[in-house]
Motif scaffolding. Structure first.
Motif, PDB file in Angstrom:
ATOM      1  N   THR A 204       0.817  -1.220   0.000  1.00 21.90           N
ATOM      2  CA  THR A 204       0.000   0.000   0.000  1.00 21.90           C
ATOM      3  C   THR A 204       0.847   1.265   0.000  1.00 21.90           C
ATOM      4  N   GLN A 205       2.167   1.127   0.064  1.00 19.30           N
ATOM      5  CA  GLN A 205       3.035   2.305   0.016  1.00 19.30           C
ATOM      6  C   GLN A 205       3.081   2.807  -1.421  1.00 19.30           C
ATOM      7  N   PRO A 206       2.499   3.979  -1.698  1.00 20.24           N
ATOM      8  CA  PRO A 206       2.405   4.445  -3.080  1.00 20.24           C
ATOM      9  C   PRO A 206       3.659   5.147  -3.591  1.00 20.24           C
ATOM     10  N   ARG A 207       4.550   5.526  -2.695  1.00 22.05           N
ATOM     11  CA  ARG A 207       5.718   6.290  -3.115  1.00 22.05           C
ATOM     12  C   ARG A 207       6.894   5.385  -3.453  1.00 22.05           C
ATOM     13  N   ALA A 208       7.750   5.880  -4.361  1.00 26.22           N
ATOM     14  CA  ALA A 208       8.951   5.138  -4.701  1.00 26.22           C
ATOM     15  C   ALA A 208       9.912   5.112  -3.521  1.00 26.22           C
ATOM     16  N   LYS A 209       9.891   6.154  -2.685  1.00 26.24           N
ATOM     17  CA  LYS A 209      10.747   6.208  -1.502  1.00 26.24           C
ATOM     18  C   LYS A 209      10.176   7.203  -0.509  1.00 26.24           C
ATOM     19  N   LEU A 210      10.486   7.011   0.755  1.00 26.45           N
ATOM     20  CA  LEU A 210      10.136   7.987   1.785  1.00 26.45           C
ATOM     21  C   LEU A 210      11.306   8.942   1.966  1.00 26.45           C
ATOM     22  N   PHE A 211      10.995  10.189   2.276  1.00 25.34           N
ATOM     23  CA  PHE A 211      12.020  11.202   2.437  1.00 25.34           C
ATOM     24  C   PHE A 211      12.299  11.415   3.925  1.00 25.34           C
ATOM     25  N   GLU A 212      13.515  11.067   4.340  1.00 22.56           N
ATOM     26  CA  GLU A 212      13.879  11.160   5.746  1.00 22.56           C
ATOM     27  C   GLU A 212      13.808  12.589   6.260  1.00 22.56           C
TER      28      GLU A 212
ATOM     29  N   THR B 246       2.925 -16.472 -10.857  1.00 24.22           N
ATOM     30  CA  THR B 246       2.627 -16.521  -9.428  1.00 24.22           C
ATOM     31  C   THR B 246       3.832 -16.073  -8.621  1.00 24.22           C
ATOM     32  N   LEU B 247       5.006 -16.551  -9.013  1.00 21.33           N
ATOM     33  CA  LEU B 247       6.227 -16.153  -8.320  1.00 21.33           C
ATOM     34  C   LEU B 247       6.448 -14.652  -8.426  1.00 21.33           C
ATOM     35  N   ARG B 248       6.249 -14.088  -9.613  1.00 25.61           N
ATOM     36  CA  ARG B 248       6.470 -12.655  -9.796  1.00 25.61           C
ATOM     37  C   ARG B 248       5.531 -11.834  -8.934  1.00 25.61           C
ATOM     38  N   SER B 249       4.299 -12.293  -8.793  1.00 24.79           N
ATOM     39  CA  SER B 249       3.336 -11.594  -7.943  1.00 24.79           C
ATOM     40  C   SER B 249       3.794 -11.608  -6.493  1.00 24.79           C
ATOM     41  N   ILE B 250       4.292 -12.756  -6.038  1.00 24.68           N
ATOM     42  CA  ILE B 250       4.788 -12.870  -4.660  1.00 24.68           C
ATOM     43  C   ILE B 250       6.000 -11.963  -4.461  1.00 24.68           C
ATOM     44  N   ALA B 251       6.934 -12.019  -5.412  1.00 18.21           N
ATOM     45  CA  ALA B 251       8.151 -11.215  -5.301  1.00 18.21           C
ATOM     46  C   ALA B 251       7.836  -9.725  -5.328  1.00 18.21           C
ATOM     47  N   GLU B 252       6.905  -9.324  -6.212  1.00 13.59           N
ATOM     48  CA  GLU B 252       6.564  -7.903  -6.299  1.00 13.59           C
ATOM     49  C   GLU B 252       5.923  -7.401  -5.011  1.00 13.59           C
ATOM     50  N   SER B 253       5.021  -8.194  -4.430  1.00 17.22           N
ATOM     51  CA  SER B 253       4.376  -7.799  -3.181  1.00 17.22           C
ATOM     52  C   SER B 253       5.411  -7.634  -2.076  1.00 17.22           C
ATOM     53  N   CYS B 254       6.358  -8.559  -2.035  1.00 17.00           N
ATOM     54  CA  CYS B 254       7.403  -8.481  -1.020  1.00 17.00           C
ATOM     55  C   CYS B 254       8.298  -7.268  -1.242  1.00 17.00           C
ATOM     56  N   LEU B 255       8.679  -7.017  -2.487  1.00 17.30           N
ATOM     57  CA  LEU B 255       9.544  -5.888  -2.808  1.00 17.30           C
ATOM     58  C   LEU B 255       8.863  -4.556  -2.520  1.00 17.30           C
ATOM     59  N   SER B 256       7.630  -4.408  -3.000  1.00 17.22           N
ATOM     60  CA  SER B 256       6.934  -3.130  -2.833  1.00 17.22           C
ATOM     61  C   SER B 256       6.541  -2.881  -1.383  1.00 17.22           C
ATOM     62  N   GLY B 257       6.346  -3.958  -0.615  1.00 11.61           N
ATOM     63  CA  GLY B 257       5.921  -3.794   0.770  1.00 11.61           C
ATOM     64  C   GLY B 257       7.046  -3.611   1.761  1.00 11.61           C
ATOM     65  N   THR B 258       8.285  -3.951   1.380  1.00 17.11           N
ATOM     66  CA  THR B 258       9.393  -3.896   2.338  1.00 17.11           C
ATOM     67  C   THR B 258      10.530  -2.987   1.930  1.00 17.11           C
ATOM     68  N   THR B 259      10.487  -2.444   0.715  1.00 18.95           N
ATOM     69  CA  THR B 259      11.600  -1.603   0.256  1.00 18.95           C
ATOM     70  C   THR B 259      11.118  -0.255  -0.250  1.00 18.95           C
ATOM     71  N   ASP B 260      12.027   0.701  -0.193  1.00 18.18           N
ATOM     72  CA  ASP B 260      11.860   1.990  -0.859  1.00 18.18           C
ATOM     73  C   ASP B 260      12.889   2.050  -1.982  1.00 18.18           C
ATOM     74  N   ALA B 261      12.816   3.090  -2.810  1.00 17.76           N
ATOM     75  CA  ALA B 261      13.797   3.249  -3.874  1.00 17.76           C
ATOM     76  C   ALA B 261      15.196   3.337  -3.263  1.00 17.76           C
ATOM     77  N   ASP B 262      16.164   2.752  -3.963  1.00 16.41           N
ATOM     78  CA  ASP B 262      17.582   2.748  -3.569  1.00 16.41           C
ATOM     79  C   ASP B 262      17.892   1.781  -2.435  1.00 16.41           C
ATOM     80  N   ASP B 263      16.904   1.024  -1.942  1.00 17.36           N
ATOM     81  CA  ASP B 263      17.174   0.014  -0.914  1.00 17.36           C
ATOM     82  C   ASP B 263      17.839  -1.207  -1.557  1.00 17.36           C
ATOM     83  N   PRO B 264      18.979  -1.667  -1.039  1.00 20.56           N
ATOM     84  CA  PRO B 264      19.686  -2.814  -1.631  1.00 20.56           C
ATOM     85  C   PRO B 264      18.925  -4.122  -1.428  1.00 20.56           C
ATOM     86  N   VAL B 265      18.906  -4.926  -2.487  1.00 23.31           N
ATOM     87  CA  VAL B 265      18.266  -6.240  -2.454  1.00 23.31           C
ATOM     88  C   VAL B 265      19.303  -7.296  -2.835  1.00 23.31           C
ATOM     89  N   VAL B 266      19.380  -8.370  -2.056  1.00 28.93           N
ATOM     90  CA  VAL B 266      20.257  -9.497  -2.379  1.00 28.93           C
ATOM     91  C   VAL B 266      19.391 -10.675  -2.797  1.00 28.93           C
TER      92      VAL B 266
END
Length: 364
Positions: free
Chosen positions: A29-37, A297-317
């Motif tokens: 539900t986070q609509p922004r690409a990143k939050l501004f500190e 199905t995998l892409r949907s799961i991955a996208e939900s996880c990415l969009s729900g836990t990261t902001d722009a510029d957050d490193p992903v391994v």
């Protein structure tokens, strides 16, 4: 800073204090690409001085509280160690919260960036149901222009056509769009709109010539040979290592702060392995279906996880590249990715998929 009201007048809402610990902010539900500190810091300082902010918007499904608008305000409350936040609570599901969120801040609050608008449109276009809506309906929901939605849809369509060699065809007809008018939802066949006067002019060769540059097919010479131990840089911020993720050659590229780790064990034995990295969030996904698993199905799961836990510029391994197109998904969410994949063939497939972004891939 007036709050946007739900479209349905029958949806009841109440103003109440909600425990911040109970608020879910990981449901896409986070609509922004990143939050501004800096914005969070400014809000926190104003709150300390006694400033009163509008209630955040939350949807409650009877069990979970889904935050739809007010992420900066909630983070500011956390910064000053507040336990509760004033919220306008609506009865609704996580998907109701997403639909509200994609249009939030269109006319009030912190101005959206182009990346924010793009993220909102992609959120709907990558959903099986919402992607069938017309460009006009999606633009209305997201508070953007019809042409903006059309351009993003076209980009995603090119990516989808290019990746057809890696996945099964969708059961839905992509030419069918859903539209809403007068409270009634109905289907529109856009085949004629997309192909113009195909029946009348009967010039298929000319149309195919026009379409070809927009949907390039991978050529044999585009395939890049990958060998064990290779490290490739994709674009400006992604790294693909062909080999063991515990290799020192790979580890030296990994940043100290990891926002999300995507781990795809290739067999049951791998499930007992120690997690190699310390990350703020981790998705471990394993299936006995192997290569027969439906990648959508995998892409949907991955996208939900990415969009729900990261902001722009957050490193992903990412450990093991189960889907060659995941780099493209992560690129769209503007996160740098560091991937280790031991299979050279899978790495080569990833480079081929990446080629449609028109960004370089270089062996280091």
């Amino acid at each position: 800073m007036p709050s946007k009201k739900p479209e349905s007048e029958s949806i009841e809402s109440t103003i109440q204090s909600v425990e911040i610990a109970k608020i879910r902010m990981d449901g896409g539900t986070q609509p922004r690409a990143k939050l501004f500190e800096e914005v969070v810091a400014d809000y926190a300082e104003d709150m300390k001085q006694g400033a009163i902010f509008p209630p955040v918007i939350i949807y409650f499904d009877g069990k979970e509280y889904w935050l739809a608008d007010g992420f900066h305000r909630v983070r500011a409350k956390e910064a000053i160690r507040a336990k509760e936040v004033t919220a306008e609570v609506h009865l609704g599901t996580q998907r109701d919260a997403v639909l509200y969120a994609v249009g939030a801040n269109a006319v009030h609050g912190l101005r959206r960036t182009n990346a924010d608008k793009r993220r909102a449109v992609i959120r709907l276009l990558r959903d099986q149901e919402w992607s069938r809506w017309s460009d006009r309906e999606i633009s209305r929901r997201c508070g953007v222009s019809n042409s903006f939605v059309g351009d993003v849809r076209k980009e995603l369509s090119v990516i989808g056509q290019h990746m057809d060699s890696y996945r099964k065809e969708s059961e839905l007809d992509p030419a069918i769009r859903l539209a809403q008018r007068g409270g009634t939802v109905y289907e529109i066949d856009t085949t004629g709109i997309r192909k113009g006067s195909q029946v009348e002019d009967k010039k298929p060769k000319r149309r195919r010539t026009k379409k070809k540059p927009a949907t390039p097919k991978p050529k044999r010479e585009q395939l890049k040979k990958v060998e064990k131990g290779d490290i490739w840089r994709l674009g400006k911020s992604h790294y693909l290592f062909c080999g063991d993720p515990s290799s020192k050659k790979f580890l030296k590229y990994i940043p100290s702060d990891i926002a999300l780790m995507l781990y795809f064990p290739q067999n049951d034995e791998d499930l007992t392995s120690d997690v190699l990295f310390s990350a703020r969030s981790t998705l471990i996904f394993h299936t006995s279906y192997g290569d027969d698993f439906h990648l959508e199905t995998l892409r949907s799961i991955a996208e939900s996880c990415l969009s729900g836990t990261t902001d722009a510029d957050d490193p992903v391994v990412m450990i093991n590249l189960i889907d060659p197109s995941l780099f493209i998904l992560i690129e769209e969410l503007e996160c740098p990715c560091y991937c280790a994949e031991p299979d050279p063939k899978r790495c080569s497939d990833a480079l081929t998929a990446w080629s449609i972004t028109n960004q370089p891939s270089k062996k280091l």
